[in-house]
Design a protein around this motif. Structure first.
Motif, PDB file in Angstrom:
ATOM      1  N   LEU A 545       6.827 -14.974   8.011  1.00 52.07           N
ATOM      2  CA  LEU A 545       6.820 -13.711   8.741  1.00 52.07           C
ATOM      3  C   LEU A 545       5.979 -13.854  10.003  1.00 52.07           C
ATOM      4  CD1 LEU A 545       6.336 -11.408   5.627  1.00 52.07           C
ATOM      5  CD2 LEU A 545       8.476 -11.906   6.812  1.00 52.07           C
ATOM      6  N   PHE A 546       6.316 -13.085  11.035  1.00 53.21           N
ATOM      7  CA  PHE A 546       5.591 -13.206  12.295  1.00 53.21           C
ATOM      8  C   PHE A 546       5.531 -11.843  12.974  1.00 53.21           C
ATOM      9  CE2 PHE A 546      10.051 -14.209  13.150  1.00 53.21           C
ATOM     10  CZ  PHE A 546      10.342 -13.350  14.196  1.00 53.21           C
ATOM     11  N   GLY A 547       4.854 -11.815  14.121  1.00 53.27           N
ATOM     12  CA  GLY A 547       4.767 -10.595  14.917  1.00 53.27           C
ATOM     13  C   GLY A 547       3.480  -9.841  14.656  1.00 53.27           C
ATOM     14  N   ARG A 548       3.364  -8.697  15.301  1.00 50.45           N
ATOM     15  CA  ARG A 548       2.199  -7.830  15.114  1.00 50.45           C
ATOM     16  C   ARG A 548       2.401  -6.945  13.891  1.00 50.45           C
ATOM     17  NH1 ARG A 548      -1.048  -7.489  19.734  1.00 50.45           N
ATOM     18  NH2 ARG A 548      -0.177  -8.557  21.567  1.00 50.45           N
ATOM     19  N   LEU A 549       1.306  -6.548  13.287  1.00 48.07           N
ATOM     20  CA  LEU A 549       1.402  -5.592  12.187  1.00 48.07           C
ATOM     21  C   LEU A 549       1.787  -4.235  12.754  1.00 48.07           C
ATOM     22  CD1 LEU A 549      -1.668  -6.426   9.907  1.00 48.07           C
ATOM     23  CD2 LEU A 549       0.647  -7.355   9.855  1.00 48.07           C
ATOM     24  N   PRO A 550       2.765  -3.561  12.154  1.00 46.22           N
ATOM     25  CA  PRO A 550       3.204  -2.267  12.679  1.00 46.22           C
ATOM     26  C   PRO A 550       2.171  -1.181  12.405  1.00 46.22           C
ATOM     27  CG  PRO A 550       4.324  -2.746  10.620  1.00 46.22           C
ATOM     28  CD  PRO A 550       3.545  -3.985  10.974  1.00 46.22           C
ATOM     29  N   PRO A 551       2.134  -0.137  13.229  1.00 48.41           N
ATOM     30  CA  PRO A 551       1.174   0.952  13.024  1.00 48.41           C
ATOM     31  C   PRO A 551       1.311   1.630  11.663  1.00 48.41           C
ATOM     32  CG  PRO A 551       2.186   1.094  15.197  1.00 48.41           C
ATOM     33  CD  PRO A 551       2.925   0.036  14.452  1.00 48.41           C
ATOM     34  N   SER A 552       2.527   1.602  11.089  1.00 51.50           N
ATOM     35  CA  SER A 552       2.730   2.302   9.812  1.00 51.50           C
ATOM     36  C   SER A 552       1.973   1.669   8.660  1.00 51.50           C
ATOM     37  CB  SER A 552       4.222   2.364   9.472  1.00 51.50           C
ATOM     38  OG  SER A 552       4.781   1.068   9.352  1.00 51.50           O
ATOM     39  N   VAL A 553       1.340   0.495   8.888  1.00 53.77           N
ATOM     40  CA  VAL A 553       0.539  -0.109   7.828  1.00 53.77           C
ATOM     41  C   VAL A 553      -0.590   0.833   7.391  1.00 53.77           C
ATOM     42  CG1 VAL A 553      -1.103  -1.319   9.328  1.00 53.77           C
ATOM     43  CG2 VAL A 553      -0.542  -2.290   7.111  1.00 53.77           C
ATOM     44  N   GLY A 554      -1.026   1.688   8.296  1.00 53.15           N
ATOM     45  CA  GLY A 554      -2.102   2.617   7.966  1.00 53.15           C
ATOM     46  C   GLY A 554      -1.669   3.793   7.125  1.00 53.15           C
ATOM     47  N   SER A 555      -0.364   3.914   6.849  1.00 49.90           N
ATOM     48  CA  SER A 555       0.131   5.014   6.022  1.00 49.90           C
ATOM     49  C   SER A 555      -0.064   4.759   4.535  1.00 49.90           C
ATOM     50  CB  SER A 555       1.626   5.239   6.298  1.00 49.90           C
ATOM     51  OG  SER A 555       1.857   5.535   7.652  1.00 49.90           O
ATOM     52  N   MET A 556      -0.373   3.526   4.178  1.00 49.91           N
ATOM     53  CA  MET A 556      -0.506   3.169   2.759  1.00 49.91           C
ATOM     54  C   MET A 556      -1.928   3.486   2.276  1.00 49.91           C
ATOM     55  SD  MET A 556       1.716  -0.382   2.731  1.00 49.91           S
ATOM     56  CE  MET A 556       0.681  -1.193   3.961  1.00 49.91           C
ATOM     57  N   THR A 557      -2.228   4.757   2.152  1.00 50.83           N
ATOM     58  CA  THR A 557      -3.608   5.195   1.915  1.00 50.83           C
ATOM     59  C   THR A 557      -4.099   4.926   0.496  1.00 50.83           C
ATOM     60  OG1 THR A 557      -2.749   7.420   1.471  1.00 50.83           O
ATOM     61  CG2 THR A 557      -3.529   6.963   3.700  1.00 50.83           C
ATOM     62  N   GLU A 558      -3.201   4.613  -0.436  1.00 50.62           N
ATOM     63  CA  GLU A 558      -3.623   4.282  -1.800  1.00 50.62           C
ATOM     64  C   GLU A 558      -3.602   2.777  -2.055  1.00 50.62           C
ATOM     65  OE1 GLU A 558      -2.044   6.502  -5.027  1.00 50.62           O
ATOM     66  OE2 GLU A 558      -1.930   8.373  -3.887  1.00 50.62           O
ATOM     67  N   LEU A 559      -3.343   1.998  -1.010  1.00 47.00           N
ATOM     68  CA  LEU A 559      -3.256   0.550  -1.155  1.00 47.00           C
ATOM     69  C   LEU A 559      -4.610  -0.036  -1.538  1.00 47.00           C
ATOM     70  CD1 LEU A 559      -0.982  -1.591  -0.718  1.00 47.00           C
ATOM     71  CD2 LEU A 559      -2.050  -2.059   1.492  1.00 47.00           C
ATOM     72  N   GLU A 560      -4.610  -0.896  -2.570  1.00 45.45           N
ATOM     73  CA  GLU A 560      -5.840  -1.539  -3.031  1.00 45.45           C
ATOM     74  C   GLU A 560      -5.844  -3.040  -2.770  1.00 45.45           C
ATOM     75  OE1 GLU A 560      -7.198  -0.399  -6.915  1.00 45.45           O
ATOM     76  OE2 GLU A 560      -6.260   1.573  -6.774  1.00 45.45           O
ATOM     77  N   VAL A 561      -4.665  -3.657  -2.695  1.00 41.33           N
ATOM     78  CA  VAL A 561      -4.564  -5.095  -2.446  1.00 41.33           C
ATOM     79  C   VAL A 561      -3.571  -5.321  -1.311  1.00 41.33           C
ATOM     80  CG1 VAL A 561      -3.843  -7.322  -3.383  1.00 41.33           C
ATOM     81  CG2 VAL A 561      -5.120  -5.729  -4.825  1.00 41.33           C
ATOM     82  N   LEU A 562      -4.012  -6.013  -0.253  1.00 37.96           N
ATOM     83  CA  LEU A 562      -3.138  -6.371   0.858  1.00 37.96           C
ATOM     84  C   LEU A 562      -3.310  -7.859   1.145  1.00 37.96           C
ATOM     85  CD1 LEU A 562      -1.162  -5.719   3.121  1.00 37.96           C
ATOM     86  CD2 LEU A 562      -3.108  -5.050   4.553  1.00 37.96           C
ATOM     87  N   TYR A 563      -2.273  -8.640   0.848  1.00 36.92           N
ATOM     88  CA  TYR A 563      -2.280 -10.079   1.086  1.00 36.92           C
ATOM     89  C   TYR A 563      -1.168 -10.420   2.086  1.00 36.92           C
ATOM     90  CZ  TYR A 563      -5.319 -11.011  -2.940  1.00 36.92           C
ATOM     91  OH  TYR A 563      -6.369 -11.066  -3.810  1.00 36.92           O
TER      92      TYR A 563
END
Length: 889
Positions: A545-563
């Protein structure tokens, strides 16, 4: 409620007692004499009594908010029930309200009470109030799951109208005399779990005297300690009990002689789990109403065919549910199983069954769920079966002899909705038509940890709402085009899937778990992550995968693990990521991220215990805000372009000082019978460990590590770093650090690995390092250190190359002698006189002593030494899981 208000209400209660009593008397004598204006209001005396009852309670969740002095109709208060005729309070049910505090005796003013339930709170009042025995109108009394202690009041024998009595898990309780129970002749439901009956040799006689009792639960009551007289039960009749719970009593098969009178042909449910039973007697096979039998976690070895034979009387025609999870069943699932024609659910998981599964099992006409996972059963890949009309759940996890061919008989079961044949030794392709053979739609499919290959054409039409799919650790390949929009969990990791991941945008906000790691997915991360407001785990590591992280990544407010590690993402981290305030583990390593390490990581992501930003292009200084991450256990900023000094405030990372470990991430994996099955996600990460990269699984939560290596850091090592007493690994290598190594570094006596190589440190190696008795990896090479290497078992045991590039060093293990060595013997270690015993760590000493008896013996003796000291327990656990992870790999 404060003391002043409590006193005022007490005075008001006294002032109104006479008037209220007259009103009550008038109402009782003349029927309902209240006028229409008062029809919906409770009696004032009882309202004030309830307020006094609330006063000493601690209402954590505000559930009793309606219980207010200015709310005059207590009949509308939560948990309160009143009589429509008299207005008297007849019911008080505050169970599951999470209340703390003490019980006030003012409930005695509720003279018409027939229902009182205080269960599932944290109420403390020492012993259970004896005064409850004066509420003689009670038909329902629940006090379970609180924090009382003492003995059950014999005054409960006055409650002769009781039909329901729940005293289970009330606290540390016992019964001195059970005679009072025999007075409750109307009792139908009784639970006394966790209450010691060890002194009650005649308790069975008392139970038999309760002619209306249909439900009896005595789990964890120390029944195994009771000595039953030989004369017991000679004149007793059989009981009326229909549901009987006797689990967790350490019972052996000798208990069956007193169980006999409690069992009759009325018994429908029998719970015998968590005991030491070596089978069941034949008379249980003659219980012609028995429908459910629990035999879980019994520790005695039982031959399963013998178990079935003893049940094969008329019970075999009525038994519907048989659960024997985690017991010691051996041998096969034999032909005797065909006698159980009413069986709907059979769970024999986590036993020691071997041999084959009889074809007769598949002929049971009503069988709906089958779980034989974690056994050594032989399951042929072909069976000659007719279509079963009811079977909808099959779990054969870790039945190693299921493979190597894919079991084609699975296609016989057209009503299957749950299938688990993971880790079953299958090495084959999925049969033709497998993916579209589910007319009733699957809600759970697990094919993981096999060697199955082939394309996956469709994960859309054949899956039910809130379903879970796990295809991980196989050889599936090709793109994923369609997935169900209501998936709860999707795990495609460790395969050869390719193509883009736009398919995730088809899933909406029910998703809790998404793992696409270790594949060949390519492309950008689509900007549809706002779908995933409930997502707990997102793992996309090791793809293309490549590119910039999209702004919608901040919508996952209950996220506990991000790899997202081992991809080609680039650019600065989006500011919206700071909204993911539930994050516990963040691994962005091995990408091309750039910019400063964001300040908001320390300011907003306060729950982080893993932060890995290694192998990126971050520059600037290490932000002081990272020191606010009090839960941080793993900090890896290695292989970036960071400069400046190491912040001294890193010494304040609380979790690296205390011997405490955070738990894993829990999420709901899949629905089972309209409830959810909880799954714990095992974090894993690749950490630089003792000179090599190593992937940690189970041990990750035990690891406490700081890695700032391969940057451009300058200055000294802050002495505050040496306050991190529970740190296991510290790597500051390949920087431009200078000055002396802190003299207090030896206080970090839990360090297993220390790498300070390729810097510009000068001066002597601190003598305190001779006390680092657990150190098993050290690299001080290519610095400007000088003087004698301090004497200790550890420091002399390392390869001389670990000291290379320090021309001023001398002494063992280097071949260069120090000047004093040529004239006299090696001086004793710092802080010891010549008469002291050698400075050898206690654990090592046991290794040496045990060595004469062989490695294995020495290892376990050393383990014993570890378990006897505070630090040792920590490292024994760590090393155990480290070896476990090694074998797992």
């Amino acid at each position: 409620m404060n003391l002043c208000v409590f006193i005022i209400i007490s005075i008001l209660l006294l002032l109104t007692t006479t008037t209220a009593s007259q009103l009550v008397a008038g109402g009782e004598e003349g029927g309902d004499d209240r006028n229409g204006a008062n029809m919906n209001k409770c009696l004032e005396k009882e309202r004030l009594a309830l307020l006094l009852f609330k006063a000493p309670l601690y209402d954590r969740r505000g559930i009793l908010a309606s219980w207010r002095a200015d709310n005059h109709d207590c009949c509308k208060w939560r948990g309160v029930t009143c009589s429509n005729q008299t207005g008297h309070v007849t019911g008080l049910d505050i169970s599951h309200f999470d209340l703390g505090g003490e019980i006030s005796h003012t409930f005695l003013n509720l003279t018409c009470l027939n229902h009182l339930d205080l269960s599932y709170n944290s109420l403390l009042n020492g012993t259970i109030p004896r005064s409850i025995g004066s509420l003689t109108r009670l038909r329902h009394l629940g006090l379970s799951d609180n924090s009382f202690y003492g003995t059950i009041p014999p005054e409960f024998g006055n409650l002769t109208n009781l039909q329901y009595l729940n005293l289970g898990s009330v606290g540390r309780y016992r019964v001195e005399n059970i005679e009072w129970l025999s007075h409750l002749s109307h009792l139908e439901w009784l639970r006394m779990d966790g209450i010691s009956l060890a002194k009650q040799n005649y308790w069975v006689d008392v139970i038999l005297s309760l002619r209306n009792l249909s439900y009896l639960s005595l789990e964890g009551c120390e029944l195994s300690k009771i000595i039953y007289p030989y004369s017991l039960f000679l004149n007793s009749s059989f009981s009326s009990v229909e549901s009987l719970y006797l689990g967790d009593n350490n019972l052996t098969s000798s208990m069956y002689r007193w169980l006999l009178p409690l069992t009759s042909n009325k018994l429908r449910f029998l719970y015998l789990s968590s005991n030491m039973l070596d089978g069941i007697p034949k008379y249980l096979g003659n219980l012609c109403s028995l429908e459910t039998l629990y035999f879980n976690n019994n520790s005695a070895v039982v031959k399963f065919p013998d178990f079935l034979n003893n049940l094969s009387g008329c019970t075999s025609h009525t038994l519907q549910l048989l659960y024997a999870i985690g017991s010691q069943f051996t041998e096969s699932v034999s032909d005797e199983i065909q006698k159980f024609s009413s069986l709907k659910s059979l769970d024999l998981s986590h036993n020691h069954l071997n041999g084959s599964i009889s074809e007769k099992l598949w002929e049971l006409p009503r069988l709906q769920t089958l779980d034989v996972s974690f056994n050594n059963l032989r399951v042929p890949s072909t069976y000659h079966l007719s279509s079963l009309s009811y079977l909808h759940f099959i779990d054969m996890r870790s039945c190693k002899l299921l493979g190597p061919r894919f079991p084609k008989w699975i296609q016989t079961f057209k009503r299957l909705t749950r299938l688990d044949i993971s880790n079953a030794g299958i090495s084959d392709t999925t049969p033709l038509g497998f993916w579209d053979m589910w007319p009733y739609q699957l809600d759970y499919l697990n094919l993981s940890s096999n060697n199955i290959n082939g394309k996956v054409p469709d994960l859309l039409s054949n899956f039910a709402k809130y379903s879970a799919i796990d295809l991980s650790s196989n050889n599936f390949y090709g793109p994923i085009t369609n997935v169900s929009s209501t998936l709860l969990s999707l795990n495609l990791s460790k395969n050869n899937f390719s193509g883009g991941i736009a398919f995730i945008c088809q899933i909406f906000d029910g998703l809790l778990f998404l793992d696409l790691s270790d594949n060949s997915f390519i492309g950008q991360l689509p900007d549809c992550l706002w779908h995933f407001k409930r997502l707990k785990v997102l793992n996309l590591r090791h793809n293309n995968l490549f590119g910039r992280l999209p702004p919608s990544v901040g919508s996952m407010t209950e996220l506990e693990v991000l790899y997202l590690s081992k991809n080609n993402f680039y650019g600065e981290l989006p500011l919206s990521l700071k909204n993911c305030t539930s994050l516990k583990s963040l691994n962005l390593g091995a990408n091309k991220f750039s910019g400063n390490v964001p300040l908001w990581i320390g300011e907003n992501l306060s729950g982080l215990y893993v932060l890995i930003l290694k192998s990126n292009n971050f520059f600037g200084t290490i932000p002081l805000q990272l020191c606010q991450l009090s839960n941080l256990q793993i900090l890896d900023l290695s292989m970036n372009n960071l400069h400046g000094i190491i912040p001294s405030c890193l010494g304040n990372l609380t979790s690296m000082v205390q011997q405490e470990f955070l738990q894993g991430v829990e999420f709901y994996k899949t629905s089972v019978n309209y409830s959810y099955e909880i799954e714990t996600y095992v974090d894993h990460a690749i950490i630089q460990w003792q000179g090599d990269e190593r992937e940690f699984f189970s041990t990750l939560k035990l690891l406490k590590s700081i890695d700032l290596s391969s940057n451009d850091l300058t200055g000294n090592i802050p002495y505050e770093i040496t306050n991190l007493y529970d740190l296991i690994a510290l790597n500051l290598s390949k920087n431009k650090l200078s000055g002396e190594i802190p003299s207090t570094i030896g206080e970090m006596n839990n360090l297993l690995t220390l790498d300070l190589s390729r810097n510009s440190f000068s001066g002597r190696i601190p003598s305190s390092m001779s006390h680092m008795s657990l150190l098993n990896y050290l690299d001080l090479s290519f610095n400007n250190l000088s003087g004698r290497i301090p004497f200790s078992t550890q420091l002399q045991s390392f390869n001389p190359s670990r000291y290379d590039g320090n021309t001023g060093l001398c002494g063992l293990p280097l071949p260069k002698n120090c000047p004093v060595d040529e004239k006299s013997k090696v001086p004793p270690p710092a802080g010891k006189s010549e008469g002291d015993e050698e400075d050898i760590d206690e654990v090592q000493r046991w290794f040496y002593i045990g060595g004469g008896m062989g490695f294995a013996t020495g290892f376990w003796i050393a383990c014993g030494a570890l378990l006897l000291n505070r630090h040792g327990r920590h490292f024994f656990c760590f090393f155990y899981f480290l070896f476990y992870d090694s074998f797992k790999d």
